[in-house]
Design an enzyme around this catalytic site. Structure first.
Site, PDB file in Angstrom:
ATOM      1  N   GLY A   1      -8.935  -8.894   9.297  1.00 57.43           N
ATOM      2  CA  GLY A   1      -8.902  -8.387   7.927  1.00 57.43           C
ATOM      3  C   GLY A   1      -9.400  -9.420   6.920  1.00 57.43           C
TER       4      GLY A   1
ATOM      5  N   THR B   1      -4.975   0.102   5.147  1.00 56.40           N
ATOM      6  CA  THR B   1      -5.438  -0.211   3.793  1.00 56.40           C
ATOM      7  C   THR B   1      -6.480   0.775   3.256  1.00 56.40           C
ATOM      8  OG1 THR B   1      -7.097  -1.681   4.697  1.00 56.40           O
ATOM      9  CG2 THR B   1      -5.009  -2.684   4.086  1.00 56.40           C
TER      10      THR B   1
ATOM     11  N   THR C   1       1.177  -4.158  -2.589  1.00 51.17           N
ATOM     12  CA  THR C   1       0.064  -3.716  -3.441  1.00 51.17           C
ATOM     13  C   THR C   1       0.485  -3.298  -4.848  1.00 51.17           C
ATOM     14  OG1 THR C   1      -1.592  -1.946  -3.647  1.00 51.17           O
ATOM     15  CG2 THR C   1       0.357  -1.417  -2.402  1.00 51.17           C
ATOM     16  N   ASP C   2      -0.461  -3.374  -5.762  1.00 51.75           N
ATOM     17  CA  ASP C   2      -0.285  -2.858  -7.129  1.00 51.75           C
ATOM     18  C   ASP C   2      -0.153  -1.330  -7.143  1.00 51.75           C
ATOM     19  OD1 ASP C   2      -2.926  -2.765  -6.179  1.00 51.75           O
ATOM     20  OD2 ASP C   2      -3.792  -2.753  -8.184  1.00 51.75           O
TER      21      ASP C   2
ATOM     22  N   TYR D   1      -0.890   5.914   0.534  1.00 52.66           N
ATOM     23  CA  TYR D   1      -0.967   4.461   0.740  1.00 52.66           C
ATOM     24  C   TYR D   1       0.120   3.754  -0.077  1.00 52.66           C
ATOM     25  CZ  TYR D   1      -2.750  -0.322   0.068  1.00 52.66           C
ATOM     26  OH  TYR D   1      -2.870  -1.683  -0.026  1.00 52.66           O
TER      27      TYR D   1
ATOM     28  N   LYS E   1       3.439   1.801   1.381  1.00 52.67           N
ATOM     29  CA  LYS E   1       3.602   0.366   1.100  1.00 52.67           C
ATOM     30  C   LYS E   1       4.953   0.126   0.410  1.00 52.67           C
ATOM     31  CE  LYS E   1       0.927  -2.611   1.657  1.00 52.67           C
ATOM     32  NZ  LYS E   1       0.637  -3.505   2.814  1.00 52.67           N
TER      33      LYS E   1
ATOM     34  N   TRP F   1      -6.736  -5.487  -6.033  1.00 51.71           N
ATOM     35  CA  TRP F   1      -8.202  -5.499  -6.095  1.00 51.71           C
ATOM     36  C   TRP F   1      -8.806  -6.749  -5.419  1.00 51.71           C
ATOM     37  CZ3 TRP F   1     -10.300  -3.383 -11.397  1.00 51.71           C
ATOM     38  CH2 TRP F   1      -9.658  -2.190 -11.704  1.00 51.71           C
TER      39      TRP F   1
HETATM   40  N1  LIG Z   1      -7.879  -4.970  -0.103  1.00 49.46           N
HETATM   41  C1  LIG Z   1      -7.291  -4.834  -1.292  1.00 49.46           C
HETATM   42  O1  LIG Z   1      -7.940  -4.633  -2.329  1.00 49.46           O
HETATM   43  C2  LIG Z   1      -5.784  -4.940  -1.381  1.00 49.46           C
HETATM   44  C3  LIG Z   1      -5.172  -4.753  -2.632  1.00 49.46           C
HETATM   45  C4  LIG Z   1      -3.792  -4.868  -2.729  1.00 49.46           C
HETATM   46  C5  LIG Z   1      -3.034  -5.163  -1.601  1.00 49.46           C
HETATM   47  N2  LIG Z   1      -3.658  -5.320  -0.403  1.00 49.46           N
HETATM   48  C6  LIG Z   1      -2.807  -5.630   0.781  1.00 49.46           C
HETATM   49  O2  LIG Z   1      -3.215  -6.885   1.304  1.00 49.46           O
HETATM   50  C7  LIG Z   1      -3.038  -6.899   2.727  1.00 49.46           C
HETATM   51  C8  LIG Z   1      -4.322  -7.379   3.381  1.00 49.46           C
HETATM   52  O3  LIG Z   1      -5.366  -6.503   2.983  1.00 49.46           O
HETATM   53  P1  LIG Z   1      -6.856  -6.641   3.570  1.00 49.46           P
HETATM   54  O4  LIG Z   1      -7.758  -6.007   2.588  1.00 49.46           O
HETATM   55  O5  LIG Z   1      -7.083  -8.038   4.052  1.00 49.46           O
HETATM   56  O6  LIG Z   1      -6.731  -5.662   4.815  1.00 49.46           O
HETATM   57  P2  LIG Z   1      -7.862  -5.239   5.853  1.00 49.46           P
HETATM   58  O7  LIG Z   1      -9.102  -6.023   5.639  1.00 49.46           O
HETATM   59  O8  LIG Z   1      -7.934  -3.758   5.880  1.00 49.46           O
HETATM   60  O9  LIG Z   1      -7.199  -5.725   7.210  1.00 49.46           O
HETATM   61  C9  LIG Z   1      -6.033  -5.141   7.684  1.00 49.46           C
HETATM   62  C10 LIG Z   1      -5.882  -5.555   9.134  1.00 49.46           C
HETATM   63  O10 LIG Z   1      -4.703  -4.917   9.646  1.00 49.46           O
HETATM   64  C11 LIG Z   1      -4.770  -5.029  11.044  1.00 49.46           C
HETATM   65  N3  LIG Z   1      -4.073  -3.984  11.731  1.00 49.46           N
HETATM   66  C12 LIG Z   1      -4.261  -2.642  11.632  1.00 49.46           C
HETATM   67  N4  LIG Z   1      -3.404  -1.995  12.446  1.00 49.46           N
HETATM   68  C13 LIG Z   1      -2.646  -2.950  13.053  1.00 49.46           C
HETATM   69  C14 LIG Z   1      -1.603  -2.914  14.002  1.00 49.46           C
HETATM   70  N5  LIG Z   1      -1.115  -1.755  14.485  1.00 49.46           N
HETATM   71  N6  LIG Z   1      -1.070  -4.087  14.428  1.00 49.46           N
HETATM   72  C15 LIG Z   1      -1.543  -5.259  13.961  1.00 49.46           C
HETATM   73  N7  LIG Z   1      -2.537  -5.359  13.064  1.00 49.46           N
HETATM   74  C16 LIG Z   1      -3.077  -4.208  12.615  1.00 49.46           C
HETATM   75  C17 LIG Z   1      -6.228  -4.987  11.394  1.00 49.46           C
HETATM   76  O11 LIG Z   1      -6.423  -6.165  12.095  1.00 49.46           O
HETATM   77  P3  LIG Z   1      -7.384  -6.274  13.385  1.00 49.46           P
HETATM   78  O12 LIG Z   1      -8.656  -5.622  12.970  1.00 49.46           O
HETATM   79  O13 LIG Z   1      -7.468  -7.716  13.595  1.00 49.46           O
HETATM   80  O14 LIG Z   1      -6.710  -5.572  14.492  1.00 49.46           O
HETATM   81  C18 LIG Z   1      -6.974  -5.073  10.063  1.00 49.46           C
HETATM   82  O15 LIG Z   1      -8.047  -5.963  10.139  1.00 49.46           O
HETATM   83  C19 LIG Z   1      -2.589  -5.496   3.101  1.00 49.46           C
HETATM   84  O16 LIG Z   1      -1.185  -5.486   3.227  1.00 49.46           O
HETATM   85  C20 LIG Z   1      -2.985  -4.639   1.902  1.00 49.46           C
HETATM   86  O17 LIG Z   1      -2.133  -3.513   1.759  1.00 49.46           O
HETATM   87  C21 LIG Z   1      -4.995  -5.223  -0.268  1.00 49.46           C
END
Ligand SMILES: NC(=O)c1ccc[n+]([C@@H]2O[C@H](COP(=O)([O-])OP(=O)(O)OC[C@H]3O[C@@H](n4cnc5c(N)ncnc54)[C@H](OP(=O)(O)O)[C@@H]3O)[C@@H](O)[C@H]2O)c1
Length: 253
Positions: free
Chosen positions: A9, A56, A95-96, A119, A123, A144
């Site tokens: 991720g 996500t 998350t926000d 979502y 969360k 974001w």
């Molecule tokens: N992206 C945003 O804008 C944003 C905003 C606010 C909050 N967040 C929060 O920040 C965190 C990180 O976000 P991100 O954007 O880095 O997420 P991401 O790029 O979508 O990565 C999430 C990772 O979760 C892993 N995953 C999925 N199913 C799984 C399972 N069953 N067991 C173990 N791992 C699993 C996958 O890892 P593998 O591919 O390695 O298996 C995936 O790469 C999340 O909690 C998200 O809710 C994100």
């Protein structure tokens, strides 16, 4: 040993630069929805754990609510309970989108939650379940995310600007972009600090304003950016119009 969940991720990749010795797992190595696999992984007795995994895909979650709930809520509760039993500090990322956006001004950690999307709901359920079984856990809400060099909204916009001469971007969703590398640093500062914290790295702006900044730097072939309201760009999931996070609590540390 530090264990980071969610190897491939965006956030885990940023953490990998700061924690070269840590143990990073993908879902193929440890599926956190499989409680036995989690229990087995914990036998290695990590010093602390960062859960950077999550369902996500905000729009896809609307049609796959059970999958989203399993990963964002049920698996988080199990992880938190097992960490609590072993006294292992856990940092979990939220998350926000737990807020509905109706507040005027920035959201504080103890403001009431009212998520609009599957979502956001899953969360929020994950936060509640985690704190119920493990009050020592740290929850960091962020918003974001983008990586200046690789992925996120900026990169999506940049790609579209290479393909289209005209782009329509919503102007009524306001939030705080967050450089994922700075979030990774912030998480490490919050290790062992129980409760909920907000972290965002940039000043508030609308999606349109953010796109405008990208356009000024790298316009590609795009000649016109049109600002539109969200109802002219319907998506499966509703998003808050205001998801600006106050980071005063984090800053006061
Ligand atoms: N992206 C945003 O804008 C944003 C905003 C606010 C909050 N967040 C929060 O920040 C965190 C990180 O976000 P991100 O954007 O880095 O997420 P991401 O790029 O979508 O990565 C999430 C990772 O979760 C892993 N995953 C999925 N199913 C799984 C399972 N069953 N067991 C173990 N791992 C699993 C996958 O890892 P593998 O591919 O390695 O298996 C995936 O790469 C999340 O909690 C998200 O809710 C994100």
């Amino acid at each position: 040993m530090i264990w980071v969940i969610g190897k491939n991720g965006m956030l885990a990749k940023a953490l990998a630069k700061l924690l070269p010795q840590a143990h990073f797992t993908s879902r193929n190595e440890v599926d956190i929805c499989n409680f036995d696999e989690v229990q087995h992984a914990l036998k290695a007795e990590p010093q602390f754990i960062i859960n950077a995994s999550g369902f996500t895909e905000v729009d896809r979650a609307e049609s796959e609510p059970e999958k989203a709930r399993l990963l964002n809520a049920i698996a988080v509760e199990n992880l938190g309970e097992q960490c609590g039993n072993r006294n292992i500090p856990l940092i979990h990322v939220s998350t926000d989108f737990v807020f509905d956006g109706s507040k005027e001004g920035p959201y504080f950690e103890d403001d009431p939650c009212n998520p609009l999307s599957v979502y956001g709901k899953t969360k929020r359920e994950g936060e509640e379940r985690l704190l119920a079984v493990n009050p020592k856990a740290t929850i960091v809400r962020t918003s974001w995310l983008y990586n200046p060099k690789i992925v996120g909204f900026t990169e999506t916009i940049r790609k579209l600007m290479e393909q289209k001469t005209e782009l329509k971007i919503v102007n009524d969703q306001v939030g705080r972009p967050t450089d994922v590398n700075l979030l990774a640093q912030a998480l490490l500062k919050l290790k062992g600090k129980p409760g909920i914290y907000h972290y965002a790295s940039e000043a508030p702006r609308s999606r349109y304003e953010w796109a405008l900044e990208v356009w000024r730097e790298t316009p590609g072939i795009c000649k016109t950016l049109i600002s539109i309201p969200s109802d002219e760009y319907p998506t499966p999931a509703r998003r808050p119009t205001n998801s600006v996070l106050s980071t005063l609590k984090f800053q006061s540390l």
